[in-house]
Design an enzyme around this catalytic site. Structure first.
Site, PDB file in Angstrom:
ATOM      1  N   SER A 195       0.835  -1.208   0.000  1.00 27.88           N
ATOM      2  CA  SER A 195       0.000   0.000   0.000  1.00 27.88           C
ATOM      3  C   SER A 195       0.866   1.253   0.000  1.00 27.88           C
ATOM      4  O   SER A 195       0.646   2.185  -0.771  1.00 27.88           O
ATOM      5  CB  SER A 195      -0.905   0.037   1.242  1.00 27.88           C
ATOM      6  OG  SER A 195      -1.778  -1.055   1.255  1.00 27.88           O
TER       7      SER A 195
ATOM      8  N   ARG B  60       0.012   8.590   5.701  1.00 28.46           N
ATOM      9  CA  ARG B  60      -0.945   7.872   6.568  1.00 28.46           C
ATOM     10  C   ARG B  60      -2.377   8.341   6.291  1.00 28.46           C
ATOM     11  O   ARG B  60      -3.312   7.551   6.316  1.00 28.46           O
ATOM     12  CB  ARG B  60      -0.639   8.121   8.049  1.00 28.46           C
ATOM     13  CG  ARG B  60       0.446   7.291   8.639  1.00 28.46           C
ATOM     14  CD  ARG B  60      -0.067   5.960   9.210  1.00 28.46           C
ATOM     15  NE  ARG B  60       0.953   4.959   8.965  1.00 28.46           N
ATOM     16  CZ  ARG B  60       0.739   3.681   8.745  1.00 28.46           C
ATOM     17  NH1 ARG B  60      -0.484   3.183   8.753  1.00 28.46           N
ATOM     18  NH2 ARG B  60       1.709   2.858   8.494  1.00 28.46           N
TER      19      ARG B  60
ATOM     20  N   HIS C 109      -3.419   6.802   3.111  1.00 28.47           N
ATOM     21  CA  HIS C 109      -3.644   5.378   3.382  1.00 28.47           C
ATOM     22  C   HIS C 109      -5.025   5.151   4.005  1.00 28.47           C
ATOM     23  O   HIS C 109      -5.734   4.209   3.652  1.00 28.47           O
ATOM     24  CB  HIS C 109      -2.541   4.885   4.325  1.00 28.47           C
ATOM     25  CG  HIS C 109      -2.567   3.432   4.616  1.00 28.47           C
ATOM     26  ND1 HIS C 109      -2.987   2.930   5.827  1.00 28.47           N
ATOM     27  CD2 HIS C 109      -2.244   2.353   3.871  1.00 28.47           C
ATOM     28  CE1 HIS C 109      -2.904   1.604   5.801  1.00 28.47           C
ATOM     29  NE2 HIS C 109      -2.458   1.228   4.634  1.00 28.47           N
TER      30      HIS C 109
END
Lengths: 204, 204
Positions: free
Chosen positions: A14, A37, A40
């Protein structure tokens, strides 16, 4: 179809896709980790441009964490999304007062929202140094008011309320405040975004 | 700046803005409420087009709720986002086994993820009829496998894993399964989306 089952392999892959899609970012390595993050958590690379990290936010946030500061969240969903094991290891706790019946009563008496009363209660304790607001604009507005009145001095405010009424405005107000902050411009945000920012700092 | 503090007024105004931005939707009134809740949770009107509600999903989901079915979630953050008071009133409970140490052990022994083992455990109990998966593609893949093997017969699957690896694919698989489902096409999704769908059904 081949299904990747190993969580670490999923995470690695990812992050490689995110790095590829975002390209070179014009920021510090720590800031880059925060932004990645958030991407994500949302699967939305376009959101990267909206993440705003104030100059001292990461340094001050990490310092507060190392001192074992408590983390205050506006909603229980956000509390559940933060890595509590890491926070506890550092000597801190994650608190959310939104379901507290006494605070609900006091809010009613004062004619304000429960979210606002939660902030008033939270700033009374010196060990509450990190505020993570992912949902309620009224909580963020109230916290900003308390800071401006000299009644609160957080080490970091992560403010990413989501929605159509007040969310964008509350985050713009946060950018004017003289405390370290991390926010997201516009209407988007939410608990998952706020948790991803907090967890990024915990993993640094 | 005038700050609207009344939560009900914020909700009303938000829903009016959403109705205005989305315009006329070509679906049932119940489906429309689900879609609007997802837009409300994400502040992303574009996401409306990606919401897929299978033909019997709402009817079957409501029936399961009325029967006091339990709700299984893949992560604790999602569990915290669902209106537990409403679920309890109907005689059901919300369960998430991801932090269960015994399940972690069993997953390790079996060489699968904890998310997958949680699904295997959950389908063993007949009262677990609604599955809400907002995060882990491996959980959704495993649940689909159990359904296809005749080991599970959920009243409803809400499947909205988010991410870059497996999320989109797991949701496409869900659309092929012969059970009532609600999903979101593409990479986006997450706990807030899944919770908003579940809460929309609880408010119907």
């Amino acid at each position: 179809m081949e299904i990747i089952q190993d969580p670490q392999e999923i995470e690695r892959k990812s992050m490689a896709i995110i790095a590829d899609e975002l390209g070179e970012l014009d920021c510090s390595p720590a800031e880059e980790k925060v932004i990645k993050r958030v991407v994500h958590a949302t699967a939305d690379p376009e959101i990267a441009e909206s993440v705003i990290v104030s100059e001292t936010a990461i340094e001050s946030g990490l310092k507060s964490l190392e001192q074992g500061s408590n983390i205050i969240t506006d909603v229980n969903m956000l509390k559940a999304g933060i890595n509590s094991r890491k926070v506890n290891e550092l000597g801190g706790a994650i608190n959310c007062f939104i379901s507290d019946e006494q605070i609900a009563e006091e809010a009613k008496e004062a004619g304000i929202t429960r979210s606002m009363m939660c902030m008033r209660k939270a700033v009374q304790e010196q060990e509450n140094k990190i505020f993570v607001i992912g949902n309620a604009p009224t909580a963020l507005f109230e916290l900003i008011k308390l800071v401006n009145a000299g009644q609160a001095n957080p080490g970091l405010i992560i403010g990413t309320p989501v929605g159509f009424v007040g969310a964008k405005e509350s985050k713009l107000e946060l950018e004017k405040v003289d405390v370290p902050y991390i926010t997201l411009r516009g209407r988007k945000g939410g608990s998952a975004v706020a948790a991803s920012i907090m967890n990024a700092l915990l993993y640094l």
